[in-house]
Motif scaffolding. Structure first.
Motif, PDB file in Angstrom:
ATOM      1  N   GLY A  92       0.766  -0.960   0.239  1.00 52.47           N
ATOM      2  CA  GLY A  92      -0.175   0.027  -0.289  1.00 52.47           C
ATOM      3  C   GLY A  92       0.643   1.014   0.187  1.00 52.47           C
ATOM      4  N   LYS A  93       0.404   2.333  -0.235  1.00 54.20           N
ATOM      5  CA  LYS A  93       0.688   3.587   0.086  1.00 54.20           C
ATOM      6  C   LYS A  93       1.788   3.399   1.489  1.00 54.20           C
ATOM      7  N   GLY A  95       4.682   1.404   1.166  1.00 50.77           N
ATOM      8  CA  GLY A  95       3.851   0.056   2.341  1.00 50.77           C
ATOM      9  C   GLY A  95       5.191  -0.854   2.428  1.00 50.77           C
ATOM     10  N   ASP A  96       6.387   0.047   1.703  1.00 50.61           N
ATOM     11  CA  ASP A  96       8.144  -0.915   1.156  1.00 50.61           C
ATOM     12  C   ASP A  96       8.551  -1.061   1.727  1.00 50.61           C
ATOM     13  N   GLN A  97       8.619  -1.693   3.309  1.00 51.09           N
ATOM     14  CA  GLN A  97       9.697  -1.907   3.801  1.00 51.09           C
ATOM     15  C   GLN A  97      10.376  -3.340   3.530  1.00 51.09           C
ATOM     16  N   LEU A  98       9.316  -3.962   3.083  1.00 54.12           N
ATOM     17  CA  LEU A  98      10.095  -5.378   2.295  1.00 54.12           C
ATOM     18  C   LEU A  98      10.632  -5.811   1.573  1.00 54.12           C
ATOM     19  N   LYS A  99      10.639  -4.680   0.009  1.00 49.54           N
ATOM     20  CA  LYS A  99      10.559  -4.337  -1.064  1.00 49.54           C
ATOM     21  C   LYS A  99      12.445  -4.794  -1.228  1.00 49.54           C
ATOM     22  N   ASN A 100      12.174  -5.456  -2.168  1.00 48.49           N
ATOM     23  CA  ASN A 100      13.686  -6.253  -2.505  1.00 48.49           C
ATOM     24  C   ASN A 100      14.396  -7.460  -1.746  1.00 48.49           C
ATOM     25  N   LYS A 101      13.001  -7.454  -0.256  1.00 53.81           N
ATOM     26  CA  LYS A 101      13.713  -8.883   0.110  1.00 53.81           C
ATOM     27  C   LYS A 101      13.731 -10.255  -0.581  1.00 53.81           C
ATOM     28  N   SER A 102      13.921 -11.357   0.108  1.00 50.47           N
ATOM     29  CA  SER A 102      13.668 -12.655  -0.965  1.00 50.47           C
ATOM     30  C   SER A 102      12.527 -13.572   0.146  1.00 50.47           C
ATOM     31  N   VAL A 103      11.372 -14.138  -0.247  1.00 52.52           N
ATOM     32  CA  VAL A 103      10.803 -15.036   0.368  1.00 52.52           C
ATOM     33  C   VAL A 103      11.061 -17.121  -0.694  1.00 52.52           C
ATOM     34  N   LEU A 104      10.968 -17.476   0.385  1.00 48.44           N
ATOM     35  CA  LEU A 104      10.858 -19.327  -0.182  1.00 48.44           C
ATOM     36  C   LEU A 104      10.085 -19.531   0.960  1.00 48.44           C
ATOM     37  N   ILE A 105       9.069 -20.831   0.379  1.00 41.41           N
ATOM     38  CA  ILE A 105       8.406 -21.700   1.432  1.00 41.41           C
ATOM     39  C   ILE A 105       9.362 -23.075   0.560  1.00 41.41           C
ATOM     40  N   MET A 106       9.295 -23.727   2.131  1.00 40.88           N
ATOM     41  CA  MET A 106       9.547 -25.239   2.306  1.00 40.88           C
ATOM     42  C   MET A 106       9.010 -25.760   2.587  1.00 40.88           C
ATOM     43  N   THR A 107       8.059 -26.648   2.471  1.00 41.30           N
ATOM     44  CA  THR A 107       7.397 -27.557   2.982  1.00 41.30           C
ATOM     45  C   THR A 107       7.536 -28.585   2.486  1.00 41.30           C
ATOM     46  N   LEU A 139       3.004  -8.442  -4.433  1.00 40.27           N
ATOM     47  CA  LEU A 139       1.981  -7.296  -3.694  1.00 40.27           C
ATOM     48  C   LEU A 139       3.123  -6.219  -2.557  1.00 40.27           C
ATOM     49  N   CYS A 140       4.003  -7.243  -1.745  1.00 40.17           N
ATOM     50  CA  CYS A 140       4.968  -6.643  -0.544  1.00 40.17           C
ATOM     51  C   CYS A 140       6.316  -6.749  -0.833  1.00 40.17           C
ATOM     52  N   GLN A 141       6.442  -6.237  -2.539  1.00 36.89           N
ATOM     53  CA  GLN A 141       7.858  -6.100  -3.433  1.00 36.89           C
ATOM     54  C   GLN A 141       8.712  -7.117  -2.640  1.00 36.89           C
ATOM     55  N   MET A 142       8.783  -7.963  -3.397  1.00 42.76           N
ATOM     56  CA  MET A 142       9.627  -8.997  -2.583  1.00 42.76           C
ATOM     57  C   MET A 142       9.873  -9.622  -3.914  1.00 42.76           C
TER      58      MET A 142
END
Length: 203
Positions: A92-93, A95-107, A139-142
């Motif tokens: 959102g406006k 709301g870019d605190q997580l921009k360019n961080k990476s996300v990985l799902i381990m399942t 959405l979180c720019q990750m």
């Protein structure tokens, strides 16, 4: 510089875990990796939003580790997402605190991989079932990294596949930490597992 990794682990039946608990323990031994057992930390689901947001800000790579429950994550992960990823912080406006961080799902998934196909028992590839996480990252720019999955987890212990899976998981995390693998180099794979299969085929 070695990147910092945050592992957010959620397993509501840890006493029955043959895969995820050993993996969580192994990830805890890696340098610059912070591991958090969400069910242990928040047994009543009263999540400390500020604390969790500060954890996110302090790390470069966010790993969600969990067993697949009814084609999704355990409830704790959804609760965490709903409360922690606030408008104005994660999206959102401003709301870019997580921009360019990476996300990985381990399942882990109980059925074999062929069950997660269009014509298989579960009708969809596992990557498709995890699309909500991919959209969360967008959405979180990750940067969304292909999920890393252990299929056939119900029989993995008897078939002596757990140690190999854990070894690959640690290799994957350390390669991402050091910048040897990222969303660009892994982006064309449906699953991060495919990277290892391709590497083995080329030997």
């Amino acid at each position: 510089m070695t990147k910092k990794v945050l592992v957010l682990f959620a397993h509501p039946a840890q006493s029955d875990s043959e895969v995820n608990m050993p993996l969580f323990s192994a990830l805890s031994s890696i340098e610059r990796v912070t591991t958090v057992d969400l069910y242990a930390e928040y047994p009543r689901f009263r999540i400390d939003v500020e604390k969790e947001q500060q954890r996110l800000l302090a790390h470069d790579i966010i790993v969600f580790q969990f067993p697949m429950y009814w084609y999704s994550s355990p409830a704790m992960i959804k609760e965490w997402q709903d409360l922690v990823l606030e408008y104005g912080f994660a999206y959102g406006k401003a709301g870019d605190q997580l921009k360019n961080k990476s996300v990985l799902i381990m399942t882990s998934a109980g059925a074999q991989q062929d069950a997660y196909q269009t014509e298989g028992l579960n009708q969809y590839p596992l990557r498709e079932l995890l699309r909500p996480f991919e959209q969360m990252a967008h959405l979180c720019q990750m940067h969304y990294l292909p999920p890393f999955v252990l299929f056939g987890s119900r029989t993995a212990h008897e078939e002596l596949r757990i140690d190999g899976h854990i070894k690959q998981a640690k290799t994957l995390i350390q390669a991402i930490q050091k910048g040897k693998l990222d969303h660009t180099s892994l982006g064309h794979y449906a699953l991060s597992n495919d990277y290892f299969q391709e590497s083995e085929a080329q030997r």
